[in-house]
Structure formats: structure tokens, C-alpha cells
Design an enzyme around this catalytic site. Structure first.
Site, PDB file in Angstrom:
ATOM      1  N   CYS A   1     -20.163 -16.457   0.262  1.00 41.59           N
ATOM      2  CA  CYS A   1     -20.718 -15.670  -0.261  1.00 41.59           C
ATOM      3  C   CYS A   1     -22.094 -16.351  -1.455  1.00 41.59           C
ATOM      4  O   CYS A   1     -23.106 -15.764  -0.941  1.00 41.59           O
ATOM      5  CB  CYS A   1     -20.658 -14.454  -1.358  1.00 41.59           C
ATOM      6  SG  CYS A   1     -19.507 -13.193  -0.177  1.00 41.59           S
TER       7      CYS A   1
HETATM    8  N1  CO8 Z   1     -11.037   5.586   4.070  1.00 44.76           N
HETATM    9  C1  CO8 Z   1     -10.623   6.222   3.213  1.00 44.76           C
HETATM   10  N2  CO8 Z   1      -9.597   5.714   2.540  1.00 44.76           N
HETATM   11  C2  CO8 Z   1      -9.894   4.408   1.932  1.00 44.76           C
HETATM   12  C3  CO8 Z   1     -10.304   3.596   2.954  1.00 44.76           C
HETATM   13  C4  CO8 Z   1     -11.189   4.275   3.925  1.00 44.76           C
HETATM   14  N3  CO8 Z   1     -12.461   3.190   4.623  1.00 44.76           N
HETATM   15  N4  CO8 Z   1     -10.121   1.911   2.128  1.00 44.76           N
HETATM   16  C5  CO8 Z   1      -8.915   2.428   1.236  1.00 44.76           C
HETATM   17  N5  CO8 Z   1      -8.405   4.024   0.914  1.00 44.76           N
HETATM   18  C6  CO8 Z   1      -7.748   4.567  -0.101  1.00 44.76           C
HETATM   19  C7  CO8 Z   1      -6.496   3.358   0.068  1.00 44.76           C
HETATM   20  O1  CO8 Z   1      -5.826   3.324   0.674  1.00 44.76           O
HETATM   21  C8  CO8 Z   1      -6.518   3.509  -1.762  1.00 44.76           C
HETATM   22  O2  CO8 Z   1      -6.027   4.862  -1.598  1.00 44.76           O
HETATM   23  P1  CO8 Z   1      -4.387   5.350  -2.886  1.00 44.76           P
HETATM   24  O3  CO8 Z   1      -5.546   5.417  -3.870  1.00 44.76           O
HETATM   25  O4  CO8 Z   1      -3.761   6.052  -2.287  1.00 44.76           O
HETATM   26  O5  CO8 Z   1      -3.721   3.483  -2.189  1.00 44.76           O
HETATM   27  C9  CO8 Z   1      -7.623   3.841  -2.300  1.00 44.76           C
HETATM   28  O6  CO8 Z   1      -8.392   4.536  -0.625  1.00 44.76           O
HETATM   29  C10 CO8 Z   1      -8.668   3.076  -3.214  1.00 44.76           C
HETATM   30  O7  CO8 Z   1      -8.668   1.941  -2.471  1.00 44.76           O
HETATM   31  P2  CO8 Z   1      -8.978   0.594  -2.592  1.00 44.76           P
HETATM   32  O8  CO8 Z   1      -8.042   0.292  -4.064  1.00 44.76           O
HETATM   33  O9  CO8 Z   1      -8.783  -0.103  -1.979  1.00 44.76           O
HETATM   34  O10 CO8 Z   1     -10.100   0.738  -2.829  1.00 44.76           O
HETATM   35  P3  CO8 Z   1     -11.333   0.540  -4.824  1.00 44.76           P
HETATM   36  O11 CO8 Z   1     -11.810   1.618  -5.249  1.00 44.76           O
HETATM   37  O12 CO8 Z   1     -10.927  -1.082  -5.093  1.00 44.76           O
HETATM   38  O13 CO8 Z   1     -12.408   0.017  -3.322  1.00 44.76           O
HETATM   39  C11 CO8 Z   1     -14.164  -2.484  -2.004  1.00 44.76           C
HETATM   40  C12 CO8 Z   1     -12.471  -0.901  -2.028  1.00 44.76           C
HETATM   41  C13 CO8 Z   1     -14.878  -1.624  -1.913  1.00 44.76           C
HETATM   42  C14 CO8 Z   1     -13.331  -2.940  -1.033  1.00 44.76           C
HETATM   43  C15 CO8 Z   1     -13.523  -2.625  -3.752  1.00 44.76           C
HETATM   44  O14 CO8 Z   1     -12.376  -2.781  -4.296  1.00 44.76           O
HETATM   45  C16 CO8 Z   1     -14.610  -3.728  -3.289  1.00 44.76           C
HETATM   46  O15 CO8 Z   1     -16.310  -3.511  -3.121  1.00 44.76           O
HETATM   47  N6  CO8 Z   1     -14.183  -4.573  -4.393  1.00 44.76           N
HETATM   48  C17 CO8 Z   1     -15.183  -5.699  -4.342  1.00 44.76           C
HETATM   49  C18 CO8 Z   1     -14.768  -7.212  -2.863  1.00 44.76           C
HETATM   50  C19 CO8 Z   1     -16.157  -7.952  -2.657  1.00 44.76           C
HETATM   51  O16 CO8 Z   1     -16.870  -7.615  -3.607  1.00 44.76           O
HETATM   52  N7  CO8 Z   1     -15.607  -9.153  -2.362  1.00 44.76           N
HETATM   53  C20 CO8 Z   1     -16.224 -10.156  -2.129  1.00 44.76           C
HETATM   54  C21 CO8 Z   1     -15.964 -10.411  -0.764  1.00 44.76           C
HETATM   55  S1  CO8 Z   1     -17.164 -10.919   0.445  1.00 44.76           S
HETATM   56  C22 CO8 Z   1     -17.202 -12.884   0.125  1.00 44.76           C
HETATM   57  O17 CO8 Z   1     -16.704 -13.257  -0.370  1.00 44.76           O
HETATM   58  C23 CO8 Z   1     -17.866 -13.367   1.477  1.00 44.76           C
HETATM   59  C24 CO8 Z   1     -16.224 -13.726   2.424  1.00 44.76           C
HETATM   60  C25 CO8 Z   1     -16.953 -13.827   4.096  1.00 44.76           C
HETATM   61  C26 CO8 Z   1     -17.264 -12.764   4.954  1.00 44.76           C
HETATM   62  C27 CO8 Z   1     -16.894 -13.036   5.513  1.00 44.76           C
HETATM   63  C28 CO8 Z   1     -17.166 -11.908   6.522  1.00 44.76           C
HETATM   64  C29 CO8 Z   1     -16.139 -11.297   7.215  1.00 44.76           C
END
Ligand code: CO8
Length: 372
Positions: free
Chosen positions: A156
Site C-alpha cells: 500500500c
Molecule cells: N458481513 C457480516 N459480518 C461480518 C463480515 C461481513 N462481510 N465480515 C466479518 N463479519 C463479522 C465477523 O465475523 C465478526 O463477528 P463476531 O464479532 O461475531 O466475531 C464481526 O463481523 C467483526 O469482524 P471484524 O473484527 O473482522 O471487523 P472489523 O470491525 O475489524 O472490520 C475491517 C473489519 C474492515 C477489515 C477492519 O478491521 C479494517 O479495516 N482493518 C484495517 C485493514 C487495513 O487497513 N488493511 C490494510 C490492507 S491493504 C494493504 O496493505 C495492501 C495489501 C496488498 C493489496 C492486496 C489486494 C488484494
């Protein structure tokens, strides 16, 4: 030492957009098919059932409303769940080169610069379509640029690390003009069958043209300074690579696509970024509150809200910290550059702004700019 300016930007936006509702409908259809196919194992407890996704969750957790992609039918086909890109012959442009060229041409037109006068092309992106020859060299050829070109990958943070690389070369006098291109075809390496991340990414290509200030016809911003940092983490990882053939069980392994522990990334990267920006501004001899615009990496709206508040010491106004992730989703290295290209207006000469990226590695990159 030469002063360096940004005189052009370009954004190539792919032809198709997928809304959260469309994405969730196809994902849920895939889940129903999967659960039906594995009903006996699920019943026996040897396979875990998959759960439905939800548009409400996606928007609340990330701020993403839709994403652009290069091809939509394959992604939305519940029996396929990945884009369909026809292989290209060796005498055809690669996909990354094709979209990189489109973004580059926009930046060159804005700066009123001929491609032949560019002497460095960087193809800076999260994943490369092939190992060699470099896409950057192919783009150099397609554009008719001079000098030299190379690919670089800092996930990123590829754009900001690319801007630092190009800026340092212009300052030192080894080149005069550089195009930093971020063609991100994230749809190719996203696991569309994983509920935790299927909504995160989108495709795009961006371009930034940097020039020595003394030769620029249409300078927009001066690059005052750049700062790059890395700190190893496995929380964002993709294990696909050139040793794949030599490993066993490679066919459909989950770790051959993007993987992350999103919660941990969220918690660990935020303080890293806030500290990085504060340190950069201190080096610059400026208070962070002097920043009139923050063009942040576009991964998650809550993350950006947190960083904006931490940097400015108050809630930023929407125009001070523009987001584009609602329309483009996370476009990896290109996100902060889309924000910069589309929300650079309204600043007065002398105003300071900051481009900041963060992501896998971990990596953090920032660029302090002054409006000319
Ligand atoms: N629908 C409904 N519920 C869901 C879904 C969904 N799609 N997904 C997860 N849930 C549920 C989970 O099961 C969980 O349930 P429970 O509490 O019962 O266990 C609940 O929702 C909460 O899940 P999370 O804790 O995972 O949810 P978050 O609030 O943490 O949100 C995010 C998830 C949006 C992914 C968040 O954690 C986030 O944005 N984190 C930062 C991510 C980030 O910035 N990453 C950078 C990556 S990009 C990068 O570096 C480049 C890489 C190379 C590119 C690759 C391209 C493919």
C-alpha cells in the site's frame, strides 16, 4: 540540490462498478451453494458452514459503498468468484501497462510534458503481473519515454516510497522528470470467497509526474520532504510467489491470495501512522496543525477519522481530509493519490498538505507538499 515539484496527476478509473448490495447478493448465493454442497460434512462437524455477508456491516466497518473493477461478471458469478481476464499474447500490452499508460497520459497532459522528456518511470504497486521484463519498462516503451524504468513493490505504500525515490533522484540530478505509476488490479489477488475481506479492494491506476522545479511549465505543488518507514509484520500477507511450483498443495490454498488480521492491523497501524506524521512534521520544523489538507491512504473511514483527529488535534472538516474509499474502496497504493488528484483544489499558495500511505510490511510513507 534541485527543488522538486508535482506538475501532473492522472487517475484511470475502470469501466465497471460493483455496489455493496450486488457484491453481497452474489457472495450469499455462493455461500448457499457451498453449504448445500458440503451439507453432509457440515452435519458431521468436519466442515464449518460459511456465513452470509451484509451490506450494512461492510459500510459500518469500512465506509466502503462500492468499488471499481476491470471485469465484473466473473466476480459476481457465485460459481466462479474471481474476475475473468483472458491471457494476453507477448506482443500485446499487459493489463498493468495498459492502465498505467492511461493514467500517465493524463498526468503528462496536465503538466504539458512530452513523454519523450520523462527519464524515469516507476511502476509502483502491490502485485506485479509478471516477474520480468518489468512492467515499468513496457510502459516506458508504450509511452515513448526516455531514460530508464523499474518496478517496485511496497504494497500500500508503493506510491509514497516511489515519490521519495523519484524526488531523491531529481534532487541529486541523476534525472529531471519521473512518472510514479500505481496500476493496482487488486481484483486479481483478492479472495472474493472470504467474508472477512471480500468487500475491501477495488481496481484503479494512478500517475504522479515529478519534475525539477526549474524546468516545470505547470508546477502545482512543491515536494518539501518525504519520509518512509517499515516495521515487519505478518498481519497482512500473500504467500504466492515464484517458489509456488516447488511447494506441495498449491492449487487453491487460501494464503495464495491477500490475507490479513484486520483488527490487529487497525490497532497496530494507527499509532504507527500518527507517530510517523508527527515525527515528519517535527523534522520539517512545522506543527502538524499547519497542514491544510490530508490525503490519507484509503483503507477504512474510521482509521482516517482517527488519524485526522490525532494529527490536527480536532475533528477535520470533510474538505481537509477527503475520502474517496466510499466509491473506489481500498485501491492499495493508489488510494492516497486518487484523493490527492481529485481533491487538490481550494488550497492557497503556501498552504501545506500531506500525502500519507500505510499498509503491508508494515510500511508508512508521507510526503509534505506546499501549494504553489
Ligand atoms: N458481513 C457480516 N459480518 C461480518 C463480515 C461481513 N462481510 N465480515 C466479518 N463479519 C463479522 C465477523 O465475523 C465478526 O463477528 P463476531 O464479532 O461475531 O466475531 C464481526 O463481523 C467483526 O469482524 P471484524 O473484527 O473482522 O471487523 P472489523 O470491525 O475489524 O472490520 C475491517 C473489519 C474492515 C477489515 C477492519 O478491521 C479494517 O479495516 N482493518 C484495517 C485493514 C487495513 O487497513 N488493511 C490494510 C490492507 S491493504 C494493504 O496493505 C495492501 C495489501 C496488498 C493489496 C492486496 C489486494 C488484494
Amino acid at each position: 540540490m534541485k527543488n522538486v515539484v508535482i506538475s501532473g496527476t492522472g487517475v484511470f478509473t475502470p469501466p465497471y462498478s460493483i455496489s455493496n448490495d450486488e457484491l453481497v447478493a452474489s457472495f450469499n448465493a455462493y455461500v448457499d451453494l457451498y453449504n448445500a454442497e458440503h451439507a453432509a460434512e457440515i452435519e458431521a462437524g468436519t466442515v464449518a458452514p460459511k456465513a452470509h455477508s451484509s451490506s450494512e456491516f461492510i459500510f459500518a466497518a469500512s465506509g466502503i459503498e462500492r468499488r471499481y473493477v476491470m471485469e465484473k461478471d466473473g466476480i459476481l458469478d457465485p460459481t466462479r468468484m474471481c474476475p475473468h481476464y483472458a491471457p494476453r499474447a507477448d506482443d500485446e500490452p499487459s493489463m498493468m501497462a495498459e492502465i498505467g499508460v492511461k493514467a500517465a497520459q493524463e498526468a503528462l497532459a496536465m503538466a504539458d510534458v512530452d513523454a519523450a522528456d520523462v527519464d524515469l518511470i516507476l511502476c509502483a504497486a502491490s502485485n506485479m503481473e509478471r516477474a520480468y521484463p518489468a512492467m515499468a519498462v513496457e510502459i516506458q516503451d508504450l509511452l515513448g519515454a526516455g531514460g530508464f524504468a523499474f518496478d517496485m513493490n511496497v504494497a500500500c505504500s508503493s506510491a509514497t516510497f516511489g515519490i521519495q525515490t523519484a524526488t531523491d533522484m531529481i534532487r541529486a540530478g541523476s534525472i529531471k522528470r519521473a512518472l510514479v505509476l500505481c496500476p493496482e488490479i487488486t481484483s486479481g489477488h483478492l479472495e472474493w470467497r472470504d467474508r472477512d475481506c471480500h468487500f475491501i479492494f477495488g481496481d484503479v491506476a494512478t500517475a504522479v509526474l515529478l519534475e525539477a522545479k526549474d524546468i516545470a511549465q505547470n508546477p502545482q505543488f512543491e515536494v518539501l520532504s518525504t519520509r518512509c518507514a517499515t516495521q515487519f509484520s505478518n498481519n497482512i500477507r500473500n504467500n504466492n510467489g515464484f517458489l509456488r511450483r516447488a511447494h506441495d498443495q498449491m492449487d487453491d490454498r487460501r494464503d495464495m491470495q491477500f490475507m490479513q488480521n484486520g483488527r490487529k492491523v487497525f490497532k497496530e497501524v494507527l499509532p504507527l501512522v500518527a507517530k510517523h506524521i508527527a515525527g515528519h512534521m517535527e523534522e520539517e520544523g512545522q506543527d502538524p496543525t499547519a497542514l491544510k489538507r490530508l490525503w490519507l491512504h484509503q483503507a477504512n473511514k474510521s482509521m482516517n477519522d482517527y488519524i485526522g483527529k490525532k494529527v490536527l488535534g480536532r475533528e477535520p472538516k470533510p474538505e481537509e481530509q477527503p475520502n474517496i474509499l466510499q466509491d473506489y474502496a481500498n485501491t492499495s497504493s493508489a488510494g492516497s493519490i486518487i484523493a490527492f488528484a481529485q481533491h487538490g483544489e481550494g488550497l492557497a499558495p503556501g498552504d501545506l498538505g500531506l500525502i500519507c500511505s500505510f499498509g503491508a510490511g508494515y510500511s508508512v510513507g508521507s510526503v509534505v507538499l506546499e501549494k504553489l
